[in-house]
Design an enzyme around this catalytic site. Structure first.
Site, PDB file in Angstrom:
ATOM      1  N   ASP A  95       0.886  -1.123   0.022  1.00 20.00           N
ATOM      2  CA  ASP A  95      -0.171  -0.303  -0.059  1.00 20.00           C
ATOM      3  C   ASP A  95       1.000   1.328   0.059  1.00 20.00           C
ATOM      4  O   ASP A  95       1.620   1.417   0.949  1.00 20.00           O
ATOM      5  CB  ASP A  95      -0.917  -0.114   1.332  1.00 20.00           C
ATOM      6  CG  ASP A  95      -1.704   1.329   1.402  1.00 20.00           C
ATOM      7  OD1 ASP A  95      -1.555   2.102   0.647  1.00 20.00           O
ATOM      8  OD2 ASP A  95      -2.426   1.171   2.495  1.00 20.00           O
ATOM      9  N   VAL A 124      -6.011   4.503  -5.993  1.00 19.07           N
ATOM     10  CA  VAL A 124      -4.957   5.017  -4.969  1.00 19.07           C
ATOM     11  C   VAL A 124      -5.119   6.576  -4.539  1.00 19.07           C
ATOM     12  O   VAL A 124      -4.599   7.070  -3.696  1.00 19.07           O
ATOM     13  CB  VAL A 124      -3.694   4.573  -5.770  1.00 19.07           C
ATOM     14  CG1 VAL A 124      -3.360   5.666  -7.111  1.00 19.07           C
ATOM     15  CG2 VAL A 124      -2.395   4.653  -4.758  1.00 19.07           C
ATOM     16  N   ASP A 125      -5.777   7.248  -5.629  1.00 14.87           N
ATOM     17  CA  ASP A 125      -6.055   8.631  -5.182  1.00 14.87           C
ATOM     18  C   ASP A 125      -6.858   8.679  -3.893  1.00 14.87           C
ATOM     19  O   ASP A 125      -6.511   9.673  -3.102  1.00 14.87           O
ATOM     20  CB  ASP A 125      -6.727   9.332  -6.445  1.00 14.87           C
ATOM     21  CG  ASP A 125      -6.952  10.917  -6.495  1.00 14.87           C
ATOM     22  OD1 ASP A 125      -6.460  11.424  -5.660  1.00 14.87           O
ATOM     23  OD2 ASP A 125      -7.348  11.188  -7.471  1.00 14.87           O
ATOM     24  N   GLY A 160      -5.481   1.067 -13.308  1.00 15.39           N
ATOM     25  CA  GLY A 160      -6.878   0.717 -12.562  1.00 15.39           C
ATOM     26  C   GLY A 160      -7.986   1.234 -13.600  1.00 15.39           C
ATOM     27  O   GLY A 160      -8.021   0.684 -14.562  1.00 15.39           O
TER      28      GLY A 160
END
Ligand code: AR6
Length: 177
Positions: A16, A39-40, A125
């Protein structure tokens, strides 16, 4: 796994990215720098509101470019917000734009004295980039940068899922041979 390139090192790990203790982590952002999912979302949640406060003042970011903010509550000092391309068919400049994201992120890191930088798999993604091709572009672009600059010591790709991890490991192995 890791390889040496120029005076620097490229590493590939699973994890992560919000937990990374590096000078700068890179965010896979959108051109409005408005925050989002993936991830944002994870970076803004972990880093707290100071990151969005700075993003609002930046006036967005072009696809292929990168802008820097504080890391807020993260261990990383900075977040570099890079905007990857939304993949259509590969004939709309996607490879150049993806490569540009990685290069611009490292330029911005260097300008701010960040010598250790962690990247996620930008555009892999919701932006739908084919993963093996994205991994090859990422590793090639970072290798080229490290060969030409002494400003960055370590680039770590921090990958969330097994398929993406394997693609980046394969790219790193083939670039080492
Ligand atoms: N650490 C590392 N990698 C992660 C993490 C994490 N905590 N969480 C997800 N990933 P995506 P994109 C991986 O969709 O394709 C956002 O809404 C994930 O498994 O986050 O560039 C933005 O606001 C995938 O491999 O970014 C934009 O609108 C990789 O990060 C849009 O999505 C990138 O997936 C950007 O899309």
């Amino acid at each position: 796994m890791k390889i040496n390139v120029g005076n620097g090192t490229i590493e590939v790990v699973q994890g992560d990215i919000t937990k990374e203790s590096v000078d700068a982590i890179v965010n896979a952002a959108n051109s409005g720098l408005r925050g989002g999912g993936g991830v944002d979302g994870a970076i803004h949640r972990a880093g707290g509101p100071a990151i969005m406060d700075e993003c609002r003042k930046l006036g967005g970011c072009d696809t292929g470019d990168a802008k820097i903010t504080t890391g807020g509550k993260l261990s990383a000092k900075y977040v570099i917000h890079a905007v990857g391309p939304l993949y259509r068919d590969g004939k709309h400049g996607e490879p150049e734009l993806l490569s540009s994201c990685y290069r611009r992120s490292l330029e911005v890191a260097a300008e701010n004295g960040a010598r250790t930088v962690a990247f996620p798999a930008i555009s892999c993604g919701v932006y739908g980039y084919p993963i093996p091709e994205a991994a090859r572009i990422a590793v090639d672009t970072v290798s080229e940068f490290l060969e030409g600059h002494d400003s960055i010591d370590t680039v770590r790709f921090v990958l969330f899922t097994n398929d993406v991890l394997e693609a980046f490991q394969n790219s790193l192995e083939s670039s080492a041979t």
